[in-house]
Write a protein that holds these residues in place. Structure first.
Motif, PDB file in Angstrom:
ATOM      1  N   LEU A  50       0.806  -1.242   0.023  1.00  0.00           N
ATOM      2  CA  LEU A  50      -0.055   0.012  -0.140  1.00  0.00           C
ATOM      3  C   LEU A  50       0.835   1.265  -0.062  1.00  0.00           C
ATOM      4  N   GLY A  51       1.954   1.389   0.943  1.00  0.00           N
ATOM      5  CA  GLY A  51       2.958   2.480   0.847  1.00  0.00           C
ATOM      6  C   GLY A  51       3.646   2.680  -0.485  1.00  0.00           C
ATOM      7  N   LYS A  52       4.015   1.581  -0.890  1.00  0.00           N
ATOM      8  CA  LYS A  52       4.805   1.594  -2.302  1.00  0.00           C
ATOM      9  C   LYS A  52       3.626   2.239  -3.419  1.00  0.00           C
ATOM     10  N   THR A  53       2.587   1.593  -3.199  1.00  0.00           N
ATOM     11  CA  THR A  53       1.644   1.806  -4.302  1.00  0.00           C
ATOM     12  C   THR A  53       1.273   3.475  -4.198  1.00  0.00           C
ATOM     13  N   LEU A  54       0.982   3.974  -3.037  1.00  0.00           N
ATOM     14  CA  LEU A  54       0.704   5.445  -2.769  1.00  0.00           C
ATOM     15  C   LEU A  54       1.921   6.331  -3.053  1.00  0.00           C
ATOM     16  N   ALA A  55       3.144   5.858  -2.938  1.00  0.00           N
ATOM     17  CA  ALA A  55       4.405   6.529  -3.332  1.00  0.00           C
ATOM     18  C   ALA A  55       4.560   6.546  -4.759  1.00  0.00           C
ATOM     19  N   VAL A  56       4.311   5.585  -5.606  1.00  0.00           N
ATOM     20  CA  VAL A  56       4.444   5.400  -6.932  1.00  0.00           C
ATOM     21  C   VAL A  56       3.267   6.654  -7.646  1.00  0.00           C
ATOM     22  N   ALA A  57       2.042   6.312  -6.976  1.00  0.00           N
ATOM     23  CA  ALA A  57       1.007   7.165  -7.390  1.00  0.00           C
ATOM     24  C   ALA A  57       1.202   8.701  -7.077  1.00  0.00           C
ATOM     25  N   ALA A  58       1.744   9.069  -6.205  1.00  0.00           N
ATOM     26  CA  ALA A  58       2.043  10.391  -5.946  1.00  0.00           C
ATOM     27  C   ALA A  58       3.290  10.961  -6.930  1.00  0.00           C
ATOM     28  N   LEU A  59       3.993  10.052  -7.109  1.00  0.00           N
ATOM     29  CA  LEU A  59       5.257  10.338  -8.088  1.00  0.00           C
ATOM     30  C   LEU A  59       4.493  10.463  -9.477  1.00  0.00           C
ATOM     31  N   ILE A  60       3.721   9.643  -9.877  1.00  0.00           N
ATOM     32  CA  ILE A  60       2.931   9.814 -11.226  1.00  0.00           C
ATOM     33  C   ILE A  60       1.909  11.156 -11.372  1.00  0.00           C
ATOM     34  N   ALA A  61       1.467  11.327 -10.330  1.00  0.00           N
ATOM     35  CA  ALA A  61       0.472  12.394 -10.242  1.00  0.00           C
ATOM     36  C   ALA A  61       1.319  13.706 -10.339  1.00  0.00           C
ATOM     37  N   GLY A  62       2.348  13.902  -9.429  1.00  0.00           N
ATOM     38  CA  GLY A  62       3.464  14.894  -9.542  1.00  0.00           C
ATOM     39  C   GLY A  62       3.957  15.120 -11.069  1.00  0.00           C
ATOM     40  N   LEU A  63       4.410  13.950 -11.928  1.00  0.00           N
ATOM     41  CA  LEU A  63       4.707  14.064 -13.290  1.00  0.00           C
ATOM     42  C   LEU A  63       3.717  14.829 -14.133  1.00  0.00           C
ATOM     43  N   PHE A  64       2.564  14.300 -13.959  1.00  0.00           N
ATOM     44  CA  PHE A  64       1.560  14.886 -14.920  1.00  0.00           C
ATOM     45  C   PHE A  64       1.252  16.427 -14.548  1.00  0.00           C
ATOM     46  N   ILE A  65       1.288  16.589 -13.243  1.00  0.00           N
ATOM     47  CA  ILE A  65       0.922  18.003 -12.861  1.00  0.00           C
ATOM     48  C   ILE A  65       2.149  18.761 -13.244  1.00  0.00           C
ATOM     49  N   GLY A  66       3.331  18.325 -13.211  1.00  0.00           N
ATOM     50  CA  GLY A  66       4.497  18.976 -13.629  1.00  0.00           C
ATOM     51  C   GLY A  66       4.662  19.206 -15.090  1.00  0.00           C
ATOM     52  N   ILE A  67       4.182  18.251 -15.917  1.00  0.00           N
ATOM     53  CA  ILE A  67       3.811  18.422 -17.303  1.00  0.00           C
ATOM     54  C   ILE A  67       2.926  19.447 -17.607  1.00  0.00           C
ATOM     55  N   VAL A  68       1.641  19.494 -17.074  1.00  0.00           N
ATOM     56  CA  VAL A  68       0.847  20.552 -17.260  1.00  0.00           C
ATOM     57  C   VAL A  68       0.827  21.808 -17.020  1.00  0.00           C
ATOM     58  N   ARG A  69       1.827  22.031 -15.659  1.00  0.00           N
ATOM     59  CA  ARG A  69       2.183  23.385 -15.297  1.00  0.00           C
ATOM     60  C   ARG A  69       3.609  23.719 -16.028  1.00  0.00           C
ATOM     61  N   GLN A  70       4.299  22.852 -16.571  1.00  0.00           N
ATOM     62  CA  GLN A  70       5.616  22.974 -17.283  1.00  0.00           C
ATOM     63  C   GLN A  70       6.654  23.398 -15.788  1.00  0.00           C
ATOM     64  N   SER A  71       6.484  22.559 -14.764  1.00  0.00           N
ATOM     65  CA  SER A  71       7.530  22.608 -13.969  1.00  0.00           C
ATOM     66  C   SER A  71       7.726  21.628 -13.229  1.00  0.00           C
ATOM     67  N   PRO A  72       9.034  21.241 -12.764  1.00  0.00           N
ATOM     68  CA  PRO A  72       9.318  19.961 -11.985  1.00  0.00           C
ATOM     69  C   PRO A  72       9.163  19.602 -10.550  1.00  0.00           C
ATOM     70  N   LEU A  73       8.745  20.992 -10.227  1.00  0.00           N
ATOM     71  CA  LEU A  73       8.360  21.084  -8.882  1.00  0.00           C
ATOM     72  C   LEU A  73       7.382  20.175  -8.266  1.00  0.00           C
ATOM     73  N   ALA A  74       6.365  19.832  -8.947  1.00  0.00           N
ATOM     74  CA  ALA A  74       5.177  18.835  -8.681  1.00  0.00           C
ATOM     75  C   ALA A  74       5.840  17.422  -8.472  1.00  0.00           C
ATOM     76  N   ALA A  75       6.779  17.037  -9.626  1.00  0.00           N
ATOM     77  CA  ALA A  75       7.427  15.683  -9.431  1.00  0.00           C
ATOM     78  C   ALA A  75       8.330  15.624  -8.344  1.00  0.00           C
ATOM     79  N   VAL A  76       9.151  16.691  -7.863  1.00  0.00           N
ATOM     80  CA  VAL A  76       9.844  16.836  -6.489  1.00  0.00           C
ATOM     81  C   VAL A  76       9.101  16.436  -5.724  1.00  0.00           C
ATOM     82  N   ALA A  77       7.825  17.038  -5.469  1.00  0.00           N
ATOM     83  CA  ALA A  77       6.897  16.732  -4.439  1.00  0.00           C
ATOM     84  C   ALA A  77       6.448  15.250  -4.484  1.00  0.00           C
ATOM     85  N   GLY A  78       6.314  14.788  -5.410  1.00  0.00           N
ATOM     86  CA  GLY A  78       5.927  13.272  -5.495  1.00  0.00           C
ATOM     87  C   GLY A  78       6.865  12.463  -4.828  1.00  0.00           C
ATOM     88  N   VAL A  79       8.301  12.840  -5.422  1.00  0.00           N
ATOM     89  CA  VAL A  79       9.566  12.002  -4.769  1.00  0.00           C
ATOM     90  C   VAL A  79       9.661  12.323  -3.308  1.00  0.00           C
TER      91      VAL A  79
END
Length: 100
Positions: A50-79
């Motif tokens: 469950l923890g690993k799934t939530l961590a990967v989901a946070a990373l994927i959501a951060g990547l998508f939000i980072g792509i939309v906003r054109q900022s890597p900060l959301a992906a860093v938040a996922g990491v």
């Protein structure tokens, strides 16, 4: 002047609250074991799939939000979320279970 008085009141109330709660915090790691099963269940969830799934989901959501906003900060938040999920329970156990 009024803002300074309000800030001073907040500081005094915070210090008073810390002084009242300090003895309870000192005994937090050595208390009864009623909540041991619940604590262990949460640790199992966070450190398991469950923890690993939530961590990967946070990373994927951060990547998508980072792509939309054109900022890597959301992906860093996922990491950062993944890192806190992995090491957070160990840090909390060390802080709460520490004896001085």
């Amino acid at each position: 002047m009024k803002e300074t008085r309000t800030m001073a009141q907040v500081v005094v109330l915070t210090l008073l609250l810390l002084a009242v709660l300090a003895p309870a915090v000192a005994l937090a790691g050595t208390a009864d074991t009623e909540f041991q099963p619940l604590y262990q269940k949460f640790i199992d969830w966070v450190s398991g799939y469950l923890g690993k799934t939530l961590a990967v989901a946070a990373l994927i959501a951060g990547l998508f939000i980072g792509i939309v906003r054109q900022s890597p900060l959301a992906a860093v938040a996922g990491v950062a979320t993944a890192i806190f999920a992995a090491y957070g329970p160990t840090v909390i156990e060390g802080l709460v279970g520490a004896t001085f």
